[in-house]
Design a protein around this motif. Structure first.
Motif, PDB file in Angstrom:
ATOM      1  N   TYR A  17       0.824  -1.201   0.000  1.00  0.00           N
ATOM      2  CA  TYR A  17       0.000   0.000   0.000  1.00  0.00           C
ATOM      3  C   TYR A  17       0.864   1.258   0.000  1.00  0.00           C
ATOM      4  O   TYR A  17       1.842   1.358   0.742  1.00  0.00           O
ATOM      5  N   LYS A  24      -9.489   6.567  -4.096  1.00  0.00           N
ATOM      6  CA  LYS A  24      -8.864   5.431  -4.782  1.00  0.00           C
ATOM      7  C   LYS A  24      -7.575   5.048  -4.055  1.00  0.00           C
ATOM      8  O   LYS A  24      -6.783   5.916  -3.673  1.00  0.00           O
ATOM      9  N   LYS A  25      -7.372   3.748  -3.893  1.00  0.00           N
ATOM     10  CA  LYS A  25      -6.170   3.257  -3.232  1.00  0.00           C
ATOM     11  C   LYS A  25      -5.097   2.912  -4.267  1.00  0.00           C
ATOM     12  O   LYS A  25      -5.402   2.335  -5.315  1.00  0.00           O
ATOM     13  N   TYR A  27      -1.050   1.322  -4.903  1.00  0.00           N
ATOM     14  CA  TYR A  27      -0.029   0.437  -4.377  1.00  0.00           C
ATOM     15  C   TYR A  27       1.272   0.642  -5.142  1.00  0.00           C
ATOM     16  O   TYR A  27       1.267   1.059  -6.305  1.00  0.00           O
ATOM     17  N   GLU A  48      -3.081   1.659  -9.421  1.00  0.00           N
ATOM     18  CA  GLU A  48      -4.343   1.705  -8.688  1.00  0.00           C
ATOM     19  C   GLU A  48      -4.765   0.293  -8.294  1.00  0.00           C
ATOM     20  O   GLU A  48      -4.517  -0.681  -9.027  1.00  0.00           O
ATOM     21  N   GLU A  49      -5.408   0.174  -7.153  1.00  0.00           N
ATOM     22  CA  GLU A  49      -5.861  -1.124  -6.656  1.00  0.00           C
ATOM     23  C   GLU A  49      -6.737  -1.841  -7.677  1.00  0.00           C
ATOM     24  O   GLU A  49      -6.649  -3.063  -7.847  1.00  0.00           O
ATOM     25  N   ARG A  50      -7.578  -1.081  -8.387  1.00  0.00           N
ATOM     26  CA  ARG A  50      -8.488  -1.664  -9.380  1.00  0.00           C
ATOM     27  C   ARG A  50      -7.711  -2.442 -10.449  1.00  0.00           C
ATOM     28  O   ARG A  50      -8.123  -3.529 -10.873  1.00  0.00           O
ATOM     29  N   LEU A  52      -4.616  -3.786 -10.139  1.00  0.00           N
ATOM     30  CA  LEU A  52      -3.947  -4.943  -9.538  1.00  0.00           C
ATOM     31  C   LEU A  52      -4.915  -6.069  -9.223  1.00  0.00           C
ATOM     32  O   LEU A  52      -4.549  -7.249  -9.287  1.00  0.00           O
ATOM     33  N   ASN A  53      -6.161  -5.724  -8.900  1.00  0.00           N
ATOM     34  CA  ASN A  53      -7.147  -6.755  -8.564  1.00  0.00           C
ATOM     35  C   ASN A  53      -7.503  -7.636  -9.759  1.00  0.00           C
ATOM     36  O   ASN A  53      -8.080  -8.715  -9.581  1.00  0.00           O
ATOM     37  N   GLN A  54      -7.181  -7.191 -10.952  1.00  0.00           N
ATOM     38  CA  GLN A  54      -7.471  -7.971 -12.157  1.00  0.00           C
ATOM     39  C   GLN A  54      -6.364  -8.969 -12.482  1.00  0.00           C
ATOM     40  O   GLN A  54      -6.468  -9.732 -13.436  1.00  0.00           O
ATOM     41  N   ASP A  56      -3.191 -11.907 -11.356  1.00  0.00           N
ATOM     42  CA  ASP A  56      -2.700 -12.916 -10.430  1.00  0.00           C
ATOM     43  C   ASP A  56      -1.180 -12.790 -10.418  1.00  0.00           C
ATOM     44  O   ASP A  56      -0.496 -13.235 -11.338  1.00  0.00           O
TER      45      ASP A  56
END
Length: 203
Positions: A17, A24-25, A27, A48-50, A52-54, A56
């Motif tokens: 983080y 918006k977060k 990293y 942006e976290e969005r 990275l969440n996509q 693996d």
């Protein structure tokens, strides 16, 4: 004006983080990108976290980052520091050859510094002010070499330069009141450069 970078390399560690902005977060992580010489550039990336969440990122494969080179001024103990990092706009997990390519275009924000190495190689340090949205700009240190350095030495503040090159990391020792400290500088090493005439400038 242009500000584009493509990196492909390996994660040094999983993202951690960094900060939150407008809800918006974000990293931060370090990307290892080898050069042909075998030297490895360790380059800071903010995403942006969005995004990275996509992904693996546990598999250990290489990733490709598309984005921009950004700068941010921070003040530590009354001293201002210019932080350079890559702002990721998209990331893809994929293997392949390492990539480190960028295009920067902007006016000079200070006079160039021209010098020669002990072996006679020409070097010119320039600082570009690359425009960004909301009337902001990123201040990016760049190094020109050889014939390009000689051309850059004749430029002046506000002259426009377009640089094609790579973002590199460089370790150095800074003498402080507390003794010598090891630090890392980030700069764009130009493979080539163009010096558009005023009539070519985009207002």
């Amino acid at each position: 004006m242009e500000n584009q970078i493509t990196l492909r390399g390996s994660l040094l560690a999983l993202p951690h983080y960094s900060h939150e902005n407008h809800g918006k977060k974000f990293y931060r992580f370090t990307l290892e990108v080898p050069r042909l010489s075998g030297t490895v550039d360790l380059l800071p990336v903010v995403a942006e976290e969005r995004i990275l969440n996509q992904l693996d990122l546990s598999g250990g494969e290489m990733i490709t980052v598309y984005g921009q080179v950004r700068s941010h001024n921070v003040r530590t103990e009354g001293v201002r520091h210019l932080l350079i990092f890559v702002f990721a706009q998209s990331i893809v997990c994929e293997d392949g050859e390492p990539i480190n390519e960028c295009i920067m275009e902007g006016p000079l924000c200070r006079e160039p510094t021209y010098r020669r190495t002990p072996l006679g190689r020409e070097i010119c340090d320039v600082m570009l002010a690359v425009p960004r949205g909301y009337k902001r700009a990123d201040y990016l240190p760049c190094i020109l070499w050889g014939r390009t350095a000689a051309e850059g030495a004749h430029c002046h503040t506000r002259d426009l330069i377009r640089i094609y090159g790579r973002l590199q990391s460089r370790n150095y020792t800074k003498l402080t009141e507390d003794g010598p400290q090891e630090r890392t500088a980030y700069e764009i090493s130009a493979l080539s450069a163009e010096f558009p005439e005023p009539d070519d400038n985009c207002e």
